[in-house]
Design a protein around this motif. Structure first.
Motif, PDB file in Angstrom:
ATOM      1  N   VAL A  73     -20.769 -12.587 -32.056  1.00 26.43           N
ATOM      2  CA  VAL A  73     -20.424 -11.460 -32.926  1.00 26.43           C
ATOM      3  C   VAL A  73     -19.218 -10.715 -32.375  1.00 26.43           C
ATOM      4  CG1 VAL A  73     -21.204  -9.188 -33.721  1.00 26.43           C
ATOM      5  CG2 VAL A  73     -22.692 -11.187 -33.980  1.00 26.43           C
ATOM      6  N   TRP A  74     -19.252 -10.377 -31.078  1.00 26.63           N
ATOM      7  CA  TRP A  74     -18.134  -9.611 -30.515  1.00 26.63           C
ATOM      8  C   TRP A  74     -16.842 -10.431 -30.468  1.00 26.63           C
ATOM      9  CZ3 TRP A  74     -22.629  -6.939 -29.442  1.00 26.63           C
ATOM     10  CH2 TRP A  74     -22.525  -5.539 -29.481  1.00 26.63           C
ATOM     11  N   GLU A  75     -16.945 -11.693 -30.128  1.00 24.67           N
ATOM     12  CA  GLU A  75     -15.739 -12.508 -30.067  1.00 24.67           C
ATOM     13  C   GLU A  75     -15.150 -12.714 -31.465  1.00 24.67           C
ATOM     14  OE1 GLU A  75     -12.549 -14.676 -28.627  1.00 24.67           O
ATOM     15  OE2 GLU A  75     -13.933 -13.275 -27.637  1.00 24.67           O
ATOM     16  N   ALA A  76     -16.003 -12.930 -32.441  1.00 26.50           N
ATOM     17  CA  ALA A  76     -15.518 -13.045 -33.819  1.00 26.50           C
ATOM     18  C   ALA A  76     -14.914 -11.726 -34.291  1.00 26.50           C
ATOM     19  CB  ALA A  76     -16.655 -13.470 -34.742  1.00 26.50           C
ATOM     20  N   ALA A  77     -15.520 -10.614 -33.892  1.00 22.98           N
ATOM     21  CA  ALA A  77     -14.966  -9.303 -34.242  1.00 22.98           C
ATOM     22  C   ALA A  77     -13.563  -9.140 -33.665  1.00 22.98           C
ATOM     23  CB  ALA A  77     -15.893  -8.200 -33.737  1.00 22.98           C
ATOM     24  N   HIS A  78     -13.393  -9.572 -32.442  1.00 21.63           N
ATOM     25  CA  HIS A  78     -12.072  -9.504 -31.809  1.00 21.63           C
ATOM     26  C   HIS A  78     -11.056 -10.366 -32.554  1.00 21.63           C
ATOM     27  CE1 HIS A  78      -8.829 -10.017 -28.987  1.00 21.63           C
ATOM     28  NE2 HIS A  78      -9.147 -11.287 -28.781  1.00 21.63           N
ATOM     29  N   ARG A  79     -11.418 -11.580 -32.863  1.00 20.48           N
ATOM     30  CA  ARG A  79     -10.474 -12.508 -33.497  1.00 20.48           C
ATOM     31  C   ARG A  79     -10.078 -12.072 -34.899  1.00 20.48           C
ATOM     32  NH1 ARG A  79     -12.329 -18.630 -31.606  1.00 20.48           N
ATOM     33  NH2 ARG A  79     -12.774 -18.084 -29.419  1.00 20.48           N
TER      34      ARG A  79
END
Length: 282
Positions: A93-99
């Protein structure tokens, strides 16, 4: 707000949030590992997806303003069972949010991140992590990741350390820890509409007379709970009998989760405590 993504949309708390969230954005994307519920809101779309699979979760966040991340296994399990949904799922979730340039993640953390802290210690939102289970450890991991992604990548986060969220308080522990569904909705709303939050921790608890934690340092969110478990105090206390002052399930904030062996169900222990409280003896 254009788009909000809600994970864990088929869970008890996610289900109660779908309607209010649909009113806060032009497009609500709800997701869960379970099939779609009956009856979606007019601006809601539903995607069945596994949090542990990045390629299934990441596309859902494209164009999102915020993610309300409530997806997880909500119980103590062996570490291997929690690794995918609770640890890897949070990273995804956090990595997708960043991308995808998502502004903020509102995260369903838990009191179990500090579950071995003493109930009568009066802790606040700066309390160091003190997990009571592998489940609580996953919450610590996600909270630390949320802080890191704020400080390193600028993604805001509000970590909601939810306590006992049920329609009514179920046992004597909940006289302090109860969070009503109405107050949950207010809490999530404030986590979304507060202009700036940086990295924030707040306890998800109602306005209970016997509340064991302090939210003063998160007061800027404007969360002002209205419900109070004291309305049920006389009935619950009368049925509970004399409590054991050495019972870890009562003396630690994590309640029964603090007492169970690692890997064994905390929800089953809570059910046993509730049965003991609600069933007259003698």
């Amino acid at each position: 707000m254009q788009k909000i993504v809600l994970t864990g949309a088929r869970g008890a708390l996610g289900t109660s949030l779908r309607g209010p969230l649909s009113k806060m954005c032009a497009q609500l994307v709800s997701t869960d590992i379970r099939p779609a519920p009956e009856g979606l809101f007019d601006n809601e779309t539903y995607v069945q997806a596994d949090l542990a699979k990045f390629d299934k979760i990441a596309p859902l966040l494209e164009g999102a303003d915020m993610v309300v991340h409530f997806g997880a296994i909500v119980d103590e399990k062996p570490f291997e069972d929690l690794l995918g949904p609770n640890f890897i799922g949070a990273y995804n979730v956090w990595e997708a949010a960043h991308r995808h340039g998502v502004r903020r993640v509102v995260y369903a953390s838990s009191i179990h991140a500090v579950g071995l802290a003493a109930t009568n210690a009066g802790i606040d939102t700066t309390e160091p992590h003190h997990p009571d289970t592998f489940y609580g450890l996953a919450k610590c991991f996600a909270e630390d990741m949320a802080r890191m992604y704020w400080e390193k990548r600028g993604i805001e986060a509000v970590c909601l350390r939810i306590m006992s969220c049920t329609p009514e308080p179920q046992n004597i522990r909940a006289l302090g820890t109860w969070l009503s569904h109405r107050d949950l909705i207010q809490l999530v709303t404030r986590a979304i509409d507060t202009p700036t939050v940086g990295y924030t921790v707040v306890y998800g608890v109602s306005n209970n007379t016997r509340c064991p934690v302090d939210n003063t340092k998160a007061a800027f969110l404007g969360y002002r709970p209205v419900d109070n478990a004291e309305e049920w105090a006389a009935t619950l206390l009368a049925k509970a009998g004399t409590p054991d002052p050495h019972d870890v399930a009562l003396t630690r904030l994590g309640g029964p989760f603090a007492a169970v062996p690692l890997g064994e169900s905390g929800m089953a222990a809570i059910a046993a405590l509730t049965a003991k409280t609600t069933t007259p003896t003698g």
